[in-house]
Every structure is written in C-alpha cells, then in structure tokens.
Design a protein around this motif. Structure first.
Motif, mmCIF file in Angstrom:
data_model
loop_
_atom_site.group_PDB
_atom_site.id
_atom_site.type_symbol
_atom_site.label_atom_id
_atom_site.label_comp_id
_atom_site.label_asym_id
_atom_site.label_seq_id
_atom_site.Cartn_x
_atom_site.Cartn_y
_atom_site.Cartn_z
ATOM 1 N N THR A 81 0.851 -1.187 0.000
ATOM 2 C CA THR A 81 0.000 0.000 0.000
ATOM 3 C C THR A 81 0.890 1.240 0.000
ATOM 4 O OG1 THR A 81 -0.116 0.115 2.417
ATOM 5 C CG2 THR A 81 -1.793 -1.212 1.301
ATOM 6 N N ASP A 85 -3.249 5.895 -0.937
ATOM 7 C CA ASP A 85 -4.388 4.991 -0.818
ATOM 8 C C ASP A 85 -5.315 5.371 0.337
ATOM 9 O OD1 ASP A 85 -3.264 3.539 -2.890
ATOM 10 O OD2 ASP A 85 -2.287 2.104 -1.547
ATOM 11 N N THR A 89 -9.636 5.197 0.399
ATOM 12 C CA THR A 89 -10.171 4.268 1.397
ATOM 13 C C THR A 89 -11.133 4.987 2.328
ATOM 14 O OG1 THR A 89 -8.131 2.976 1.270
ATOM 15 C CG2 THR A 89 -9.544 2.624 3.204
ATOM 16 N N HIS A 98 -14.846 7.476 -5.689
ATOM 17 C CA HIS A 98 -13.388 7.525 -5.788
ATOM 18 C C HIS A 98 -12.972 8.731 -6.620
ATOM 19 C CE1 HIS A 98 -9.323 5.799 -6.002
ATOM 20 N NE2 HIS A 98 -9.302 6.314 -7.227
ATOM 21 N N HIS A 103 -5.621 3.832 -4.312
ATOM 22 C CA HIS A 103 -6.522 2.693 -4.408
ATOM 23 C C HIS A 103 -7.326 2.554 -3.120
ATOM 24 C CE1 HIS A 103 -4.588 1.121 -8.038
ATOM 25 N NE2 HIS A 103 -3.455 1.538 -7.491
ATOM 26 N N ASN A 104 -8.540 2.084 -3.240
ATOM 27 C CA ASN A 104 -9.382 1.780 -2.099
ATOM 28 C C ASN A 104 -8.867 0.488 -1.459
ATOM 29 O OD1 ASN A 104 -11.375 1.110 -0.286
ATOM 30 N ND2 ASN A 104 -12.951 0.805 -1.825
ATOM 31 N N LEU A 105 -8.504 0.536 -0.192
ATOM 32 C CA LEU A 105 -7.944 -0.621 0.490
ATOM 33 C C LEU A 105 -8.989 -1.477 1.199
ATOM 34 C CD1 LEU A 105 -4.803 1.090 2.059
ATOM 35 C CD2 LEU A 105 -4.966 -0.186 -0.090
ATOM 36 N N LEU A 106 -10.258 -1.074 1.163
ATOM 37 C CA LEU A 106 -11.292 -1.843 1.862
ATOM 38 C C LEU A 106 -11.358 -3.312 1.432
ATOM 39 C CD1 LEU A 106 -14.269 0.646 2.287
ATOM 40 C CD2 LEU A 106 -12.558 -0.054 3.962
ATOM 41 N N ALA A 116 -3.534 -4.045 -3.392
ATOM 42 C CA ALA A 116 -4.208 -3.008 -4.165
ATOM 43 C C ALA A 116 -3.506 -2.764 -5.489
ATOM 44 C CB ALA A 116 -4.267 -1.715 -3.358
#
Length: 119
Positions: A81, A85, A89, A98, A103-106, A116
């Motif tokens: 990550t 990010d 998230t 977004h 990047h969305n880490l969920l 990600a």
C-alpha cells in the motif's frame, strides 16, 4: 530506544481508545492510525528526525484500521500500500465516489484481495 517509543505510543493509544469506547464509538466508528513518516531509532547512527534519506525505517509507516465492532480484528494484510491509498479508502468508508490517485484498500481488509497494486 525502540521499546521506549513503542511503550509510550501504546499507552497513549490505549488511553485514546478507552475514551472512544467509553463514548460508544467502538460499535459504529472506524478508527485509522497512521503516520506521515517513520522514526529513526539508531539505525544508520541516526535517532529522531534527520535528513530525508529513503531508509526503510523512515518510509515504512504503519496503517492500522479498526473497523466497527472490531470486524476483521487481528487480520494482518501484507499487500503493498502507499500513502495516496488513504484518501480513496476513507472516501469509500464514507460512501463517497473515488477521486484522484490511490486505491481503495477496503477489499484487502476482509481478505477479498491480496494487494491493491501489482508492485
């Protein structure tokens, strides 16, 4: 030095978490703990803030996310990550679309994805 810093941080976070629990924020809130840079604790002869060299201890920072009701508690994600990010998230946690880089880490949190990004 490392043990001293970790012990102090642990005590301070513990007090903050107890306050949040006392207010019922452990059931519905997501807690995020991170840092803007690491801490040199004697590696390379440096203690504390110094020149911004890209040593591992300065660029590897924690990202700890506690989901509501301690969902996924104890899961450790080894995926790569990066600091950009965090915003996507947090936006995803708030149900916002977004925007920008990162990047969305969920999906990493429940193990739906390994990383990600590829590298």
């Amino acid at each position: 030095t490392f043990a001293s810093v970790v012990t102090k941080l642990d005590a301070e976070l513990g007090a903050a978490f107890e306050l949040l629990r006392a207010r019922g924020l452990d059931k519905f809130a997501t807690w995020v703990v991170t840092s803007n840079y690491g801490q040199a604790l004697g590696e390379h002869g440096i203690v504390g803030p110094h020149r911004p060299w890209l040593y591992s201890e300065l660029v590897h920072v924690p990202l700890i996310v506690r989901l509501p009701n301690a969902e996924q508690a104890g899961r450790r994600v080894s995926g790569f990550t990066q600091p950009p990010d965090l915003a996507p998230t947090l936006r995803a946690l708030l149900g916002l679309p977004h925007e920008g880089d990162g990047h969305n880490l969920l999906p990493l949190m429940p193990g739906e994805a390994e990383s990600a990004r590829e590298c």
